[in-house]
Design a protein around this motif. Structure first.
Motif, PDB file in Angstrom:
ATOM      1  N   SER A 153       0.824  -1.213   0.000  1.00 54.29           N
ATOM      2  CA  SER A 153       0.000   0.000   0.000  1.00 54.29           C
ATOM      3  C   SER A 153       0.857   1.261   0.000  1.00 54.29           C
ATOM      4  CB  SER A 153      -0.938   0.007   1.212  1.00 54.29           C
ATOM      5  OG  SER A 153      -0.199  -0.028   2.433  1.00 54.29           O
ATOM      6  N   ILE A 154       2.017   1.220   0.677  1.00 54.62           N
ATOM      7  CA  ILE A 154       2.923   2.364   0.687  1.00 54.62           C
ATOM      8  C   ILE A 154       3.470   2.606  -0.711  1.00 54.62           C
ATOM      9  CG2 ILE A 154       5.152   3.217   1.536  1.00 54.62           C
ATOM     10  CD1 ILE A 154       4.613   1.743   4.138  1.00 54.62           C
ATOM     11  N   ARG A 155       3.913   1.535  -1.368  1.00 52.24           N
ATOM     12  CA  ARG A 155       4.456   1.678  -2.719  1.00 52.24           C
ATOM     13  C   ARG A 155       3.390   2.203  -3.676  1.00 52.24           C
ATOM     14  NH1 ARG A 155       6.353  -3.292  -0.999  1.00 52.24           N
ATOM     15  NH2 ARG A 155       4.987  -4.510  -2.358  1.00 52.24           N
ATOM     16  N   THR A 156       2.207   1.641  -3.585  1.00 45.35           N
ATOM     17  CA  THR A 156       1.116   2.059  -4.471  1.00 45.35           C
ATOM     18  C   THR A 156       0.756   3.526  -4.246  1.00 45.35           C
ATOM     19  OG1 THR A 156       0.214  -0.188  -4.471  1.00 45.35           O
ATOM     20  CG2 THR A 156      -1.257   1.583  -5.173  1.00 45.35           C
ATOM     21  N   GLU A 157       0.648   3.920  -2.993  1.00 46.05           N
ATOM     22  CA  GLU A 157       0.269   5.294  -2.663  1.00 46.05           C
ATOM     23  C   GLU A 157       1.287   6.298  -3.199  1.00 46.05           C
ATOM     24  OE1 GLU A 157      -0.270   8.122   1.324  1.00 46.05           O
ATOM     25  OE2 GLU A 157      -0.140   5.944   1.519  1.00 46.05           O
ATOM     26  N   GLU A 158       2.580   6.033  -3.011  1.00 47.42           N
ATOM     27  CA  GLU A 158       3.616   6.968  -3.446  1.00 47.42           C
ATOM     28  C   GLU A 158       3.735   7.001  -4.971  1.00 47.42           C
ATOM     29  OE1 GLU A 158       5.274   9.258  -1.759  1.00 47.42           O
ATOM     30  OE2 GLU A 158       3.999   8.659  -0.090  1.00 47.42           O
ATOM     31  N   ILE A 159       3.589   5.850  -5.612  1.00 50.11           N
ATOM     32  CA  ILE A 159       3.652   5.814  -7.079  1.00 50.11           C
ATOM     33  C   ILE A 159       2.504   6.605  -7.683  1.00 50.11           C
ATOM     34  CG2 ILE A 159       3.420   4.292  -9.092  1.00 50.11           C
ATOM     35  CD1 ILE A 159       4.977   2.172  -7.432  1.00 50.11           C
ATOM     36  N   ARG A 160       1.305   6.428  -7.140  1.00 51.21           N
ATOM     37  CA  ARG A 160       0.149   7.158  -7.679  1.00 51.21           C
ATOM     38  C   ARG A 160       0.223   8.640  -7.347  1.00 51.21           C
ATOM     39  NH1 ARG A 160      -4.824   2.757  -6.944  1.00 51.21           N
ATOM     40  NH2 ARG A 160      -3.797   1.125  -8.209  1.00 51.21           N
ATOM     41  N   SER A 161       0.860   8.975  -6.240  1.00 50.03           N
ATOM     42  CA  SER A 161       1.077  10.385  -5.923  1.00 50.03           C
ATOM     43  C   SER A 161       1.998  11.021  -6.964  1.00 50.03           C
ATOM     44  CB  SER A 161       1.700  10.514  -4.527  1.00 50.03           C
ATOM     45  OG  SER A 161       2.031  11.854  -4.236  1.00 50.03           O
ATOM     46  N   GLY A 449       8.684  -3.182 -10.725  1.00 48.45           N
ATOM     47  CA  GLY A 449       7.616  -3.628 -11.625  1.00 48.45           C
ATOM     48  C   GLY A 449       6.379  -2.767 -11.520  1.00 48.45           C
ATOM     49  N   LEU A 450       5.973  -2.445 -10.286  1.00 46.82           N
ATOM     50  CA  LEU A 450       4.767  -1.634 -10.101  1.00 46.82           C
ATOM     51  C   LEU A 450       4.978  -0.211 -10.622  1.00 46.82           C
ATOM     52  CD1 LEU A 450       1.892  -1.511  -8.937  1.00 46.82           C
ATOM     53  CD2 LEU A 450       2.899  -0.793  -6.755  1.00 46.82           C
ATOM     54  N   ALA A 451       6.150   0.371 -10.356  1.00 45.28           N
ATOM     55  CA  ALA A 451       6.418   1.741 -10.795  1.00 45.28           C
ATOM     56  C   ALA A 451       6.488   1.832 -12.315  1.00 45.28           C
ATOM     57  CB  ALA A 451       7.720   2.236 -10.179  1.00 45.28           C
ATOM     58  N   LEU A 452       7.252   0.944 -12.943  1.00 46.69           N
ATOM     59  CA  LEU A 452       7.352   0.966 -14.401  1.00 46.69           C
ATOM     60  C   LEU A 452       6.002   0.670 -15.051  1.00 46.69           C
ATOM     61  CD1 LEU A 452      10.724  -0.807 -15.323  1.00 46.69           C
ATOM     62  CD2 LEU A 452      10.111   1.584 -15.668  1.00 46.69           C
ATOM     63  N   GLN A 457       1.355   2.343 -18.155  1.00 46.54           N
ATOM     64  CA  GLN A 457      -0.104   2.319 -18.276  1.00 46.54           C
ATOM     65  C   GLN A 457      -0.690   3.730 -18.390  1.00 46.54           C
ATOM     66  OE1 GLN A 457      -2.265   1.158 -14.762  1.00 46.54           O
ATOM     67  NE2 GLN A 457      -3.986   0.309 -15.930  1.00 46.54           N
ATOM     68  N   CYS A 458      -0.107   4.684 -17.684  1.00 53.41           N
ATOM     69  CA  CYS A 458      -0.723   6.007 -17.571  1.00 53.41           C
ATOM     70  C   CYS A 458      -0.282   7.007 -18.630  1.00 53.41           C
ATOM     71  CB  CYS A 458      -0.434   6.602 -16.187  1.00 53.41           C
ATOM     72  SG  CYS A 458      -1.220   5.698 -14.834  1.00 53.41           S
ATOM     73  N   PHE A 459       0.896   6.786 -19.236  1.00 57.36           N
ATOM     74  CA  PHE A 459       1.438   7.817 -20.122  1.00 57.36           C
ATOM     75  C   PHE A 459       1.993   7.244 -21.415  1.00 57.36           C
ATOM     76  CE2 PHE A 459       2.066   9.184 -15.700  1.00 57.36           C
ATOM     77  CZ  PHE A 459       1.341  10.368 -15.697  1.00 57.36           C
ATOM     78  N   GLU A 460       1.965   8.090 -22.444  1.00 54.67           N
ATOM     79  CA  GLU A 460       2.741   7.861 -23.655  1.00 54.67           C
ATOM     80  C   GLU A 460       4.107   8.492 -23.426  1.00 54.67           C
ATOM     81  OE1 GLU A 460       1.562   6.291 -26.265  1.00 54.67           O
ATOM     82  OE2 GLU A 460      -0.619   6.444 -26.210  1.00 54.67           O
TER      83      GLU A 460
END
Length: 504
Positions: A153-161, A449-452, A457-460
């Motif tokens: 959850s920490i990794r997900t939260e910071e990546i999405r931030s 893996g989650l960050a890349l 997924q989000c950007f070109e």
């Protein structure tokens, strides 16, 4: 003043030569009874040994020497004998059977004595009871499957931030924005590590740890220079160490306060920072888990943990920008396996093998620590029929092994597909092998893996111009890009709307 200078020259030059001649005479009187010879060695110079050969990145220089003298070579840097191994089969000899135990120690350096709290950190502690206990503790409380999942959850939260910050600049699809990816990725990794360690974002004080890995001392190889503190380097290191120690102690003191206010429910749900987890052990065994030991463990997270992830993601993005076909294939895989209407999550990673191939191929071409951490022979051992004497530093040139044309087809090309269905064995060892291998490899791979995956997924993404992004490296112990990585990005329409709705 001139007399002091002259005396120093005498000590630096004459005395080492005297001891070298004395050692040679002793060897002639008492020849080596071993039937095994030392590995091949290029010509060396008095006192400095083979230092004069290290012109450029060390892993490249050592690869060139292995091409000339063979996959195992004997070098001498000052007074330190060193053996370099550059083939998968010889690496397997080092990391299996009895050699794995003999080579399980680390050499002592001034920097490790000072910054690993007299070699009590997991990376540089001697092989024995202390190291086994530290390995067990970190495995359970930081790197176990349960702990890695708890910190998802920490990794997900910071990546999405981080994604939200990029979205705020990219107003609409087709609005291409220039981004310094090196700075962005470094800030992202630092925030995640800091959140895991102590529950808050990275601060300017934490920047102290960037400098530790870049400190090297010639005094470690020529003892007389260490005795006289040549260049005042030891004094500077001690002052620098005081700054980092104050910062780490503040984190521990804050952790104690947080622990006192931690609720029973938080304990049951595992909502503890790494500092709090270690402090709970300290309460049970205060004589063992001292503040110094805890600071050594935390510091390893800040140094080794940040560098590995930052450099891997940076080089991965370099190759994705240079290979838009690979980027498109990775995006299609994500779009296929992630249901419409949500972003990629940690548990999705096993369904994305091509993304993992990209990470593996990046680690093959650019292992963050190209020579791994040094090993140290606690007694004489034999590698490939050659004697490695007790007290020898052993380096495994993972960079050279990963580019060995006898085991990798087109070894210098970026081809993620090569990892489909292969047995990695000892030809792929970015995190080392054996008992002193990196215990945090699973956490690092999940985070990268989650960050890349999220960025894809989000950007070109595309390059700043038509020319390929350069692959130039800085000379050093890690493989850093010589210039900051910059690229262009624009948000994907459907994902942009999803991110906006999920943050509102």
């Amino acid at each position: 003043m001139e007399l002091v200078y002259f005396t120093s020259i005498i000590f630096i030059i004459i005395i080492p030569i005297f001891f070298l001649l004395l050692k040679t005479l002793q060897q002639k009187k008492n020849p080596n009874k071993s039937q095994f010879p030392l590995p091949p060695s290029p010509p060396s110079l008095p006192i400095i040994g083979h230092f004069h050969l290290l012109k450029g990145p060390q892993h490249r220089v050592l690869q060139s020497l292995s091409h000339k003298y063979g996959p195992i070579i004997y070098l001498r840097f000052g007074n330190r004998p060193t053996v370099v191994v550059s083939s998968p089969s010889l690496a397997e000899e080092c990391f299996t059977k009895n050699n794995d135990i003999i080579l399980a120690n680390r050499p002592h350096f001034l920097i490790t004595d000072l910054f690993s709290y007299n070699n009590t950190s997991i990376s540089f502690s001697p092989y024995g009871e202390l190291w086994r206990n530290l390995r067990r503790v970190t495995t359970i409380h930081v790197f176990s499957s349960f702990s890695v999942q708890q910190s998802a959850s920490i990794r997900t939260e910071e990546i999405r931030s981080g994604v939200q910050k990029l979205l705020s600049d990219s107003k609409e699809y087709g609005n291409w924005i220039e981004l310094n990816l090196s700075c962005f990725l470094e800030e992202l990794v630092q925030n995640v590590i800091m959140k895991m360690v102590c529950g808050k974002k990275w601060s300017s004080s934490g920047d102290l740890f960037r400098q530790i890995g870049s400190i090297a001392s010639i005094c470690d190889y020529i003892p007389i220079l260490r005795w006289i503190d040549f260049g005042g380097l030891k004094k500077k290191m001690i002052e620098f160490r005081k700054e980092t120690d104050i910062f780490l102690q503040e984190l521990i003191d804050e952790g104690r306060k947080m622990r006192r206010s931690c609720s029973i429910d938080d304990e049951k749900q595992g909502k503890k920072t790494i500092v709090e987890a270690y402090l709970s052990l300290q309460e049970d065994e205060p004589q063992y888990y001292t503040d110094a030991v805890i600071k050594g463990l935390i510091q390893t997270m800040f140094t080794a943990g940040t560098d590995t992830s930052v450099l891997t993601m940076q080089w991965a993005m370099v190759h994705l920008l240079n290979h838009p076909d690979v980027l498109e294939k990775a995006r299609n895989e994500i779009d296929k396996h992630i249901p419409p209407g949500r972003l990629i999550e940690d548990l999705d990673l096993p369904k994305l093998p091509y993304l993992r191939y990209i990470i593996n191929e990046t680690l093959r071409l650019y292992p963050a620590a190209p020579l791994l951490l040094p090993h140290f022979a606690s007694e004489d051992c034999i590698i490939s029929g050659y004697k490695v004497p007790k007290g020898t530093t052993v380096l495994i040139n993972a960079w050279a092994i990963h580019r060995d044309p006898s085991v990798w087809e087109e070894p210098t090309k970026f081809k993620p597909e090569r990892f489909e269905g292969i047995e990695e064995g000892f030809k792929f060892l970015p995190f080392g092998k054996g008992r002193r291998s990196c215990p945090g490899n699973n956490l690092a791979l999940r985070f990268v893996g989650l960050a890349l995956g999220t960025l894809i997924q989000c950007f070109e993404w595309k390059r700043l111009g038509t020319e390929l992004v350069d692959l130039d490296e800085k000379a050093g112990l890690t493989i850093r890009k010589d210039k900051p990585l910059k690229g262009l990005y624009t948000s994907r329409p459907a994902i942009r709307q999803l991110c906006i709705s999920s943050s509102s």
